[in-house]
Design an enzyme around this catalytic site. Structure first.
Site, PDB file in Angstrom:
ATOM      1  CD  GLU A  78      -4.317 -26.862  -1.058  1.00  0.00           C
ATOM      2  OE1 GLU A  78      -4.711 -26.035  -1.885  1.00  0.00           O
ATOM      3  OE2 GLU A  78      -3.340 -26.663  -0.309  1.00  0.00           O
ATOM      4  CG  HIS A  97       0.765 -26.873  -2.210  1.00  0.00           C
ATOM      5  ND1 HIS A  97       0.703 -25.757  -3.007  1.00  0.00           N
ATOM      6  CD2 HIS A  97      -0.159 -26.693  -1.235  1.00  0.00           C
ATOM      7  CE1 HIS A  97      -0.222 -24.945  -2.540  1.00  0.00           C
ATOM      8  NE2 HIS A  97      -0.758 -25.485  -1.461  1.00  0.00           N
ATOM      9  CG  HIS A  99       0.644 -21.988   1.656  1.00  0.00           C
ATOM     10  ND1 HIS A  99       0.056 -22.658   2.697  1.00  0.00           N
ATOM     11  CD2 HIS A  99       0.099 -22.503   0.524  1.00  0.00           C
ATOM     12  CE1 HIS A  99      -0.813 -23.540   2.220  1.00  0.00           C
ATOM     13  NE2 HIS A  99      -0.802 -23.476   0.909  1.00  0.00           N
ATOM     14  CG  HIS A 166      -3.138 -21.211  -2.620  1.00  0.00           C
ATOM     15  ND1 HIS A 166      -4.044 -22.172  -3.013  1.00  0.00           N
ATOM     16  CD2 HIS A 166      -2.407 -21.813  -1.645  1.00  0.00           C
ATOM     17  CE1 HIS A 166      -3.874 -23.273  -2.291  1.00  0.00           C
ATOM     18  NE2 HIS A 166      -2.890 -23.077  -1.460  1.00  0.00           N
TER      19      HIS A 166
END
Ligand SMILES: [Zn+2]
Length: 279
Positions: A78, A97, A99, A166
């Protein structure tokens, strides 16, 4: 004179440890920083759980997310999230990034996150991105440059984007600002969820958001919070060792030496080892 590159690499690892210690990053997620001397490059750790990342794990990538120098390291699939945001946003110098479970209920439900307390103002207007809209059924990972570019478009001029079902991606003008925004966005989401269970949620007014964000994003606030989080990392025994700081200089020196000999980016890219796709 301080070594800007060594400092940036060390601070990237510290930011990563902070975000792991604050339970934003777990086995997954990643943080990157734009090269302080070359805006066409950025640094990100190799493919491993962020809390375990060391300075020696950092790789230098072009904005097309290709390694500048050949590497045997497995890279995050990613990584295009980072490269495409740096490409679209010259003002962004750090990206995370993650989660985090604090924000996932909003990414799942599509419920808007709104600033419910003063520090929540720093997240800005939170955007949504649904990979399904443009790309249909995928493995849910943002692996293609066009997927990263689509996410960057959804972020637009803002700082936080929720990725449906996500996670989230956060941008900052510096690693300290990014860390501040990422932690307090999660805090805000947690508080909003709790407040919603109590009844009606009263958010900050647009004027309060503007005034509060400008105040909180000044270095006195971001540095004070950074120092506090660093202390928490020290207490948890997760601070990169002093030897690792030396490693930053070594890594930076190696990068500088290679830069001096480096062919133009285009041919360097041609010679670079294709990164392996894994998150
Ligand atoms: Zn992800």
């Amino acid at each position: 004179m301080p070594d800007a590159l060594a400092d940036a690499l060390y601070e990237l690892i510290v930011a990563t440890r902070i975000l792991a210690n604050e339970k934003v990053l777990d086995a997954f997620g990643h943080v990157s920083v734009r090269h302080p001397l070359d805006p066409q490059r950025y640094f990100i750790p190799r493919h491993r759980a962020p809390e375990l990342a060391e300075i020696s794990d950092l790789v230098e990538l072009t904005l097309d997310s290709e390694p500048v120098r050949p590497t045997d390291f497995r890279l995050y699939s990613e990584k295009v999230i980072h490269g495409e945001i740096y490409k679209a946003r010259p003002d962004v110098h750090a990206v995370c990034h993650h989660h985090a479970h604090a924000v996932l209920p909003y990414a799942i439900s599509g419920q808007e996150i709104v600033p419910v307390f003063h520090l929540g103002a720093v997240m800005g207007k939170v955007q949504f991105w649904d990979q399904r809209d443009e790309f249909g059924d995928t493995n849910m990972l943002v692996v293609k440059p066009e997927e990263g570019a689509s996410l960057a478009r959804a972020l637009g001029p803002h700082w936080t984007v929720l990725m449906r079902r996500h996670g989230a991606t956060v941008a900052g003008t510096s690693l300290r600002e990014l860390t501040f925004r990422t932690v307090f966005t999660c805090d805000n989401a947690r508080l909003q969820s709790q407040a919603m269970a109590h009844g009606r949620v009263d958010a900050l007014s647009p004027g309060e958001v503007k005034l509060t964000a400008a105040h909180q994003l000044r270095p006195p606030s971001t540095n004070r919070a950074w120092d506090y989080w660093v202390r928490q990392v020290e207490k948890a025994g997760l601070m990169p060792a002093r030897a690792a700081a030396k490693g930053a200089s070594t890594t930076a020196a190696r990068a500088k030496k290679a830069d001096a000999k480096r062919a133009p980016t285009k041919s360097a890219r041609k010679n670079s080892v294709k990164s392996k796709r894994r998150r």
